[in-house]
Design an enzyme around this catalytic site. Structure first.
Site, PDB file in Angstrom:
ATOM      1  N   HIS A 168       0.836  -1.210   0.000  1.00 43.04           N
ATOM      2  CA  HIS A 168       0.000   0.000   0.000  1.00 43.04           C
ATOM      3  C   HIS A 168       0.867   1.255   0.000  1.00 43.04           C
ATOM      4  O   HIS A 168       0.698   2.139  -0.859  1.00 43.04           O
ATOM      5  CB  HIS A 168      -0.908  -0.016   1.228  1.00 43.04           C
ATOM      6  CG  HIS A 168      -1.789   1.180   1.357  1.00 43.04           C
ATOM      7  ND1 HIS A 168      -3.128   1.167   1.028  1.00 43.04           N
ATOM      8  CD2 HIS A 168      -1.539   2.453   1.790  1.00 43.04           C
ATOM      9  CE1 HIS A 168      -3.654   2.362   1.238  1.00 43.04           C
ATOM     10  NE2 HIS A 168      -2.706   3.160   1.716  1.00 43.04           N
ATOM     11  N   GLU A 169       1.783   1.329   0.954  1.00 47.40           N
ATOM     12  CA  GLU A 169       2.625   2.528   1.042  1.00 47.40           C
ATOM     13  C   GLU A 169       3.538   2.653  -0.177  1.00 47.40           C
ATOM     14  O   GLU A 169       3.844   3.762  -0.624  1.00 47.40           O
ATOM     15  CB  GLU A 169       3.446   2.519   2.336  1.00 47.40           C
ATOM     16  CG  GLU A 169       2.617   2.502   3.611  1.00 47.40           C
ATOM     17  CD  GLU A 169       1.559   3.590   3.665  1.00 47.40           C
ATOM     18  OE1 GLU A 169       1.750   4.656   3.054  1.00 47.40           O
ATOM     19  OE2 GLU A 169       0.515   3.368   4.313  1.00 47.40           O
TER      20      GLU A 169
ATOM     21  N   HIS B 119       1.729   4.401  -2.928  1.00 49.59           N
ATOM     22  CA  HIS B 119       1.857   5.853  -2.774  1.00 49.59           C
ATOM     23  C   HIS B 119       3.227   6.322  -3.270  1.00 49.59           C
ATOM     24  O   HIS B 119       3.344   7.348  -3.952  1.00 49.59           O
ATOM     25  CB  HIS B 119       1.727   6.246  -1.301  1.00 49.59           C
ATOM     26  CG  HIS B 119       0.327   6.300  -0.783  1.00 49.59           C
ATOM     27  ND1 HIS B 119      -0.685   6.993  -1.410  1.00 49.59           N
ATOM     28  CD2 HIS B 119      -0.231   5.763   0.336  1.00 49.59           C
ATOM     29  CE1 HIS B 119      -1.801   6.881  -0.705  1.00 49.59           C
ATOM     30  NE2 HIS B 119      -1.555   6.142   0.353  1.00 49.59           N
TER      31      HIS B 119
END
Length: 680
Positions: free
Chosen positions: A468-469, A472
């Protein structure tokens, strides 16, 4: 010695020279940088030439470069490697920065120049990115009080300064309350059910804290979550749950109750100054959702789909618990414990079975290889690059042999590091000054640390957190725009989670897992049967999780739709929260706990009136990944579409237009419901 923040960084890639920067350097450096930026603004306003896009909009965009270089260092370290000295500095300079920003946005001479260009925009032959920047710049001035009279502007500025201070304090209180709690256990009966590697780390933590023996349990995620899932001792689970859920709600120096009231009240006053009925209306005017009613309808629609299945999941767990011989009611401190047991029974799967295949270093390499296959990126660790803590690793990121970005990776909990996981940047990509400025991106997590004789082995949900990170991070690293304020993740809050959430999907695919899911001792690939179980269990208690997530979005909207006439409802924060979340309650409510006072996303972060965006973006990501599934999860043509229309574009176009250009159609919410097991 000259202040190292005020001179050129004589480091590789002009990275911050962390080792020589001291807490006392920030305040004078920021004050000096503000004065430099003021001079640059004054040069724009005193320009006697007719206002043009270049001499006004571009000039404004590149002004304050020194300030933009210094402030991310301070505030990123205040989140990831803070100290009482650094927190004091942040408290001192935040009002200065907020005042400076307000002074710019309320500068009549500057706004007149911007407005003049805006009124002529259709005759200026600007490209799409320039038009986008002009529109956003003009609107940001309006939303910051440029159209108010002087008395109203002064009040707007006072509110903005006070909010910046209160939000910082809120986050500091949550961190301090988390660090203040320790549970030292010395009786082996108290730790029954907990995995051996967890106990080893709890013993190591106790020794590091100066205790001769015992197991130390804290409120940090790697300590708290497994305890709630595996500890047989119900009373201790309750004690830990109460400690975690009552953080900043104890009436002590870290209590955030009054801060919640003040922040909500000030946000509402600010909104009304600008002519909005609520803070939610003010915020959503700049979001894909556009209006509070659209958000409420979105949340209610998902809640209607998920509440029935969630109630059935709760009843199933109650039945299972009682079959095991439990005579007590299912309480919130029981949910994770019995849920994990039932998951293991239903899918013959638990974290301890999977973790040996998820060694952190292997997972990191797998993330890198996934990005390489999709986007032709390579990652080269460089120990010579300056870092802010010895645990942080720095990578040079190359795209087809050309430097594309610098990436910092910071994975383990520390006392000076706030809980959770996030991506941030020390420098954004842009080429407004001619040369392409390479971004400096950071991902920060709180994973279980390694021991001297055992590596860090991740739970599967920690793997999805890392992906997820990193999604980003890809948004920041692959940015390819002209203007810094439109760069990377500088997009609508209900669009920013698309790149992160869509990247999680690869964790469930065999082609991706083959890159990293190998036994840390034998090197054996994760068995297919385990992958099948992971996929089968991916919708386990998804309805419960959906309702829980929706409850936070509903609470957020409840706070930020209060008009001035109804702010009296905040006299009792506990009662207000309970009423707001009543329709999402699945388990008995607990007296003395409170989500609001530790809800850093909305009271210390950027998610006020925007927490719904996680679910909003899930609709986009589920629909987007269907195309990858259809074409192949490593299909280069599809990846190129996603890169060209989403990852590289920043905020240069309307986000819905970007999505349509990638997908070829409107997003379809049925993809999310199908993936969550809530629809066929």
């Amino acid at each position: 010695m000259q202040n190292p923040l005020l001179v050129s960084f004589e480091t590789p890639h002009q990275l911050p020279p962390f080792e020589i920067i001291k807490s006392e350097h920030y305040e004078p450096a920021i004050k000096s940088a503000i004065e430099s930026a003021k001079s640059e603004i004054e040069k724009i306003t005193r320009n006697e030439e007719k206002p043009t896009f270049e001499n006004t909009i571009t000039a404004l965009e590149v002004s304050g470069e020194l300030l933009s270089r210094i402030t991310p260092i301070l505030f990123n370290l205040n989140s990831a490697e803070t100290s009482s000295e650094l927190q004091e500095v942040a408290q001192k300079v935040s009002p200065l920065l907020t005042t400076f920003d307000s002074d710019i946005k309320q500068n009549k001479a500057l706004f007149d120049r911007i407005d003049s260009i805006f009124q002529q925009r259709n005759d200026l032959e600007l490209n799409e990115e320039q038009l986008r920047l002009l529109d956003k710049t003009h609107k940001s001035f309006i939303r910051s009080g440029a159209g108010l009279d002087r008395k109203q502007q002064r009040r707007f500025q006072e509110i903005a300064v006070e909010l910046s201070r209160l939000q910082l304090t809120f986050g500091e209180h949550v961190l301090a309350a988390s660090n203040a709690y320790e549970l030292l256990l010395k009786d082996a009966n108290q730790v029954r059910g907990l995995p051996d590697d967890y106990l080893e780390r709890a013993q190591s933590l106790a020794r590091n804290k100066g205790y001769e023996n015992g197991w130390l349990i804290t409120l940090q995620a790697p300590s708290y979550i497994p305890f709630m899932e595996y500890a047989d001792n119900r009373e201790l689970r309750k004690e830990l749950f109460m400690a975690f859920s009552s953080k900043a709600f104890k009436g002590d120096e870290n209590d955030n109750t009054e801060l919640v009231r003040k922040i909500v009240s000030l946000r509402q006053e600010l909104s009304e100054l600008l002519g909005y009925q609520s803070y939610a209306e003010y915020v959503l005017d700049e979001r894909m959702a556009s209006k509070p009613q659209n958000v409420l309808s979105f949340l209610d629609n998902l809640l209607n789909q998920a509440k029935g299945p969630a109630d059935r999941e709760v009843e199933e767990l109650k039945h299972y618990m009682h079959n095991l011989g439990a005579t007590h009611e299912l309480e919130k401190w029981d949910w994770a414990y019995y849920s994990e047991k039932l998951r293991k029974q239903k899918y013959n799967l638990d974290d301890e079975l999977i973790k040996p295949y998820l060694k952190l270093e292997n997972v990191i390499q797998g993330v890198f290889e996934t990005a390489e296959r999709l986007y032709d990126l390579t990652f080269e660790a460089n120990p010579k690059l300056p870092v802010y803590h010895e645990e942080v690793k720095a990578y040079e990121v190359y795209e087809q042999g050309k430097l594309k970005s610098i990436l910092y990776a910071d994975f383990f909990p520390r006392e000076g590091k706030r809980p959770g996981a996030w991506m941030t940047s020390f420098r954004d990509q842009h080429r407004a000054v001619g040369e392409n400025i390479v971004p400096v991106i950071s991902i920060v997590c709180n994973f279980t640390p390694s021991l001297s004789d055992k590596p860090s082995l991740l739970k599967f949900e920690e793997v999805t957190t890392l992906f997820h990170e990193f999604g980003h991070a890809l948004h920041g690293m692959l940015s390819d725009v002209t203007y810094p304020s439109l760069s990377g993740t500088s997009v609508c809050w209900d669009f920013v989670e698309l790149p992160s959430q869509v990247f999680e999907n690869w964790c469930y695919e065999r082609e991706c897992l083959d890159l990293f899911a190998k036994h840390f001792e034998t090197g054996e690939d994760i068995p297919q049967q385990y992958i099948d179980r992971i996929k089968a269990s991916s919708t386990y208690h998804e309805a419960y999780a959906t309702v829980r997530q929706l409850s936070f979005g509903i609470l957020d909207m409840a706070y930020h739709q209060l008009s001035s006439d109804h702010l009296g409802k905040l006299e009792d924060i506990e009662a207000f929260e309970k009423k707001a979340m009543a329709k999402t309650e699945l388990l008995p409510s607990v007296k003395g706990v409170n989500m609001s006072v530790q809800f850093s996303h909305i009271f210390a972060g950027g998610y006020a009136a925007g927490y719904y965006s996680y679910k909003w973006a899930e609709v986009l990501d589920a629909d987007a990944f269907e195309l990858f599934k259809e074409k192949g999860v490593f299909d280069k043509a599809t990846a190129l579409l996603f890169k060209d229309h989403i990852l590289s574009q920043g905020d240069t176009k309307n986000p819905l237009d970007l999505y349509r250009q990638f997908r070829g159609k409107e997003p379809d919410s049925r993809a999310l419901l199908k993936r969550a097991g809530l629809a066929d």
